[in-house]
Structure formats: structure tokens, C-alpha cells
Design an enzyme around this catalytic site. Structure first.
Site, short mmCIF file in Angstrom:
data_model
loop_
_atom_site.label_atom_id
_atom_site.label_comp_id
_atom_site.label_asym_id
_atom_site.label_seq_id
_atom_site.Cartn_x
_atom_site.Cartn_y
_atom_site.Cartn_z
N LYS A 194 0.09 -4.12 9.17
CA LYS A 194 0.49 -4.58 7.84
C LYS A 194 0.20 -6.06 7.75
CE LYS A 194 2.31 -2.74 4.10
NZ LYS A 194 2.05 -1.39 3.58
N ASP A 229 -1.18 -3.13 -1.52
CA ASP A 229 0.27 -2.94 -1.46
C ASP A 229 0.81 -3.68 -2.68
OD1 ASP A 229 2.46 -1.90 0.64
OD2 ASP A 229 3.23 -3.78 -0.16
#
Length: 451
Positions: free
Chosen positions: A114, A154
Site C-alpha cells: 500500500k 484508492d
């Protein structure tokens, strides 16, 4: 971890996984897995860097950029990039940790990672966002690649940002490769990718409904939080399948159906246009019986619903809201967001499941229920590797198969490792956590990452 700075979000994600492993028979049957957990909880690599860019007034601005490359035992690091002022290392470590096991549940060859930045895209011009993305990718491009680390979008990172970042990578590295997913259809993107997380969530809950003997979506009342990509497509798919959607929300408030009102396809399309301009839900004027409640999440305002789908952000359902959903007769709750429910809320749902057996609320964690997004990202990677583009129906069918497999993998693993009484619905949170963990732990052992 007492000698380290507090990382509340990461610690919460770790505790949720560790508790479900401890409360199952996994460690009794395989005590060596405790060592695997110890190793897997530390990222393989954390990259932190400065991002210097120029605003429209010619002033220098600086932000922090991050990439947490958590685990590559099952494939290249895979996980989104988040642009939001709240971004810090704790949040990215929590998201990366969840991503490892979520990706394992898809059955595709993807590790977990991430990244992102504390840059706030709200209120920025197109040119400012482009300059930020180019500067951000100039450094990140040193650490990623189609066979190394494949980021995606995201919060704050949509098609526009992916385009700017892909262009910056192509110029910086002189390579055209599938280094990002969520790309435009003309340059390596996949059909169904924007819809994938929302559609996949609805497909997953469909299997919950079927197994619990609750029929189909026809006539069900569904409460949804969020109004971004996941919430939009989950709502559209629910409506398509005959359900009534009674709420949407954003960080400023909630849009909730009044009396016999409901959210229509026209409402969702108008909200999509609003959100594309980064405007608040409060600026939407609904035509039907919908009420905007400022500063509130929808859960305590929706009354009786059959299904609750948190699709906004982490920790958006707390203990009080969980109790309100239970009291309102909600039978199914599945996370479209990552770690959408607090540990206390999950405890409420799991206690209900144990006590009320087949009539209880049934909870599905985000790592299983929302894995459709990263699954279609994985399918995009496959198409890029083959230099092919699959049809919409092909991708949608593969998504349905992946969600079905993720559901039954969690279900059957829970039956194997979690003790339960007669008539009790299996724990999907325990089953999904254990199934994802075992797959990753076994690959790590084969690679010599632990012994």
C-alpha cells in the site's frame, strides 16, 4: 511493539487477525504458525520520500510520499495509492497488512502492499494534481515495476491520477508495462475495473443470502455508506438485482430515505457527476423522499434494513451503531471498505452470531467481501502480460467465480478450525483470516522466510 511509536490503525488490524487465529484451533494444530505471524507482521520494505511540487501561484509545496511493500510471497506487491491528508505510516501499514490476506483470498498471484501521500487533492486544480503526480512518480518509479510492485487507485486516486502517474513512469523508465492498474481502456485497462469492488461485494453477499436461506436480493432493504466508486456500483448492482437502497453518505453527512422513499438510479448517476467534480453530497438536491442529515453516518437513521454495506472508510461502524443495526433486524453486514467496523462492532456481530444461531446477523470482513476490486486488478495484470483485452462478460464471470471461491474458502476454513454449536452460522471473519494467513505462511515457509 512497545518500543515503537504508536500505530493505532495497524495495531487494530494486527489484533483482529491475531485474535481470530488465537481463538481458533489453528495454533493448537500448527504451533509453528506463531513464528510465521511474527515474521509476516513486519513489512519486507518501507519506502518514505519527499514530494516537492509547485502550486498554481508558483509557490513550492512539499508532501510525504510512502510505499509499504509488505509481503511478496504470493506475487508482486499489489495494493492501492491513497491521496488524503490523513495518510500516515500506521494507516498504510494497516491497509498493506490487510491487503496481503485479501489478495491471497482471490487465488491470484499477488503479494500485498500500500502507498500514498498526505497530499489533499480537494480544491486543487487539474494542473496542480498533474504536477504532484509527476513528482510523486519520479521517486516511486525507482521501486515499482510490472514484476515487482503494481500499485492501483484508492481514495483520492482515480483514472485521472493513474493516467498522470502512468505517463510519468513511462517517461522516467522508458517502459510501457502494466505497472499500474485502473488504467484507461485504450492503454491497458480492464473492463469492469471501476465497478469491480462494488459488484464483487454484492456477489459475495449473494452467497451469504443463499447459504442462510434468505433468498435473493429481491425486495431486500439495503443501507449503504459512502458515495464514491465502491458505494456507487454496489448500489447500482443492488437495484439491478431487485433490492431497495435506502442510504448513501460522505464525510460530511448522510442521504437517508424517508417513509417509503429510496435511492434511484437517477440519484446515483447525479451523485457520480457530483463526486467527479469532488463536491460534497450536501450539494445534491434529491427528487424523491430522501433527507440529508449533516454530520451523521446512516446506520442509526435507516430503521429496519436487511443488509448493511459500509463502503466509505475504516472504522465507520462503531459499537453503538452495530447495536442499532442488530436492534433494527439487520441480517447481513459486509464491508465494502477496509476495516469498516471497529473491533467492538465486530464483537457485537460475532456474539450475536453465536447466541442467535441461524437467525443472527452475519458479518463478512472487508478482506473477503471487497476483494473484487483487487481481483479485477489482478485480471488486468494478466491481460497486460498477454497483451490481450477480455470482454466485459468474460471479466464479470471471472469476478463472480473469484467472489464465490473467496466466500466458500472462508466458510469451509471456519468449519475446519473454528469450534461452533449446532445451527450456528460459520464465522466468515475467522475463516477468511485463517485461510488467507495459512496460504501466505505456507508460501513464506517454502521460500525460507521463516522456519
Amino acid at each position: 511493539m512497545s518500543q515503537l511509536p504508536s500505530e493505532p490503525e495497524f495495531e487494530q488490524a494486527y489484533k483482529e487477525l491475531a485474535l481470530t487465529l488465537e481463538n481458533s484451533t489453528l495454533f493448537q494444530k500448527n504451533p509453528e504458525y506463531r513464528t510465521a505471524l511474527k515474521v509476516a507482521s513486519i513489512p519486507e520494505r518501507v519506502i518514505q520520500f519527499r514530494v516537492v511540487w509547485e502550486d498554481d501561484a508558483g509557490n513550492l509545496q512539499v508532501n510525504r510520499g510512502y510505499r509499504v511493500q509488505f509481503n511478496s510471497a504470493l506475487g508482486p506487491y499489489k495494493g492501492g495509492l491513497r491521496l488524503h491528508p490523513s495518510v500516515n505510516l500506521s494507516i498504510l501499514k494497516f491497509l498493506g497488512f490487510e491487503q496481503i490476506f485479501k489478495n491471497a483470498l482471490t487465488g491470484l498471484m499477488m503479494g500485498g502492499g500500500k502507498g500514498g501521500s498526505d497530499f489533499d487533492p480537494k480544491g486543487k486544480s487539474d494542473a496542480e494534481i498533474r504536477r504532484f503526480c509527476v513528482s510523486f512518480m519520479r521517486e516511486l518509479s525507482r521501486h515499482i515495476g510490472a514484476d515487482t510492485d503494481v500499485p492501483a487507485g484508492d481514495i483520492g486516486v482515480g483514472g485521472r491520477e493513474i493516467g498522470y502517474m502512468f505517463g510519468a513512469y513511462r517517461r522516467e523508465r522508458n517502459k510501457f508495462e502494466g505497472v499500474l492498474t485502473g488504467k484507461g481502456l485504450d492503454w491497458g485497462g480492464s473492463l469492469i475495473r471501476p465497478e469491480a469492488t462494488g459488484y464483487g461485494l454484492v456477489y459475495y453477499v449473494g452467497h451469504m443470502l443463499e447459504l442462510a436461506g434468505a433468498g435473493t436480493y429481491e425486495g431486500k432493504r439495503v443501507a449503504i455508506s459512502g458515495s464514491g466508486n465502491v458505494a456507487q456500483y454496489a448500489a447500482l448492482k443492488c437495484i439491478e438485482l431487485g433490492a431497495t437502497v435506502v442510504s448513501l453518505s460522505d464525510s460530511k453527512g448522510s442521504l437517508v430515505a424517508v417513509d417509503d422513499g429510496f435511492v434511484t438510479v437517477e440519484d446515483i448517476e447525479a451523485i457520480m457527476q457530483l463526486k467527479a467534480k469532488r463536491q460534497a453530497l450536501a450539494e445534491y438536491t434529491p427528487k424523491g423522499k430522501l433527507q440529508y442529515i449533516e454530520g451523521a453516518r446512516p446506520w442509526v437513521h435507516v430503521g429496519h434494513v436487511d443488509i448493511a454495506l459500509p463502503c466509505a472508510t475504516q472504522n465507520e461502524v462503531n459499537k453503538e451503531e452495530a447495536l442499532a443495526l442488530v436492534a433494527g433486524g439487520t441480517r447481513f453486514i459486509a464491508e465494502g471498505s477496509n476495516m469498516g467496523c471497529t473491533l467492538e462492532a465486530i464483537e457485537v456481530f460475532e456474539n450475536e452470531r453465536r447466541q442467535k444461531k441461524g437467525e443472527a446477523i452475519w458479518y463478512a470482513p472487508g478482506k473477503a467481501a471487497n476483494c473484487g476490486g483487487v481481483a479485477v486488478s489482478g485480471l488486468e495484470m494478466s491481460q497486460n502480460s498477454q497483451r490481450l483485452a477480455w470482454t466485459k462478460d468474460e471479466v464479470d464471470q471471472k469476478l463472480k467465480d473469484i467472489m464465490k471461491n473467496a466466500f466458500y474458502l472462508g466458510l469451509n476454513t471456519a468449519k475446519e478450525y473454528v469450534e461452533s454449536s449446532e445451527g450456528e452460522l460459520p464465522s466468515l471473519v475467522a475463516g477468511s483470516n485463517i485461510a488467507g494467513f495459512v496460504k501466505v505462511a505456507e508460501a513464506m515457509r517454502d521460500h525460507g522466510d521463516w522456519w
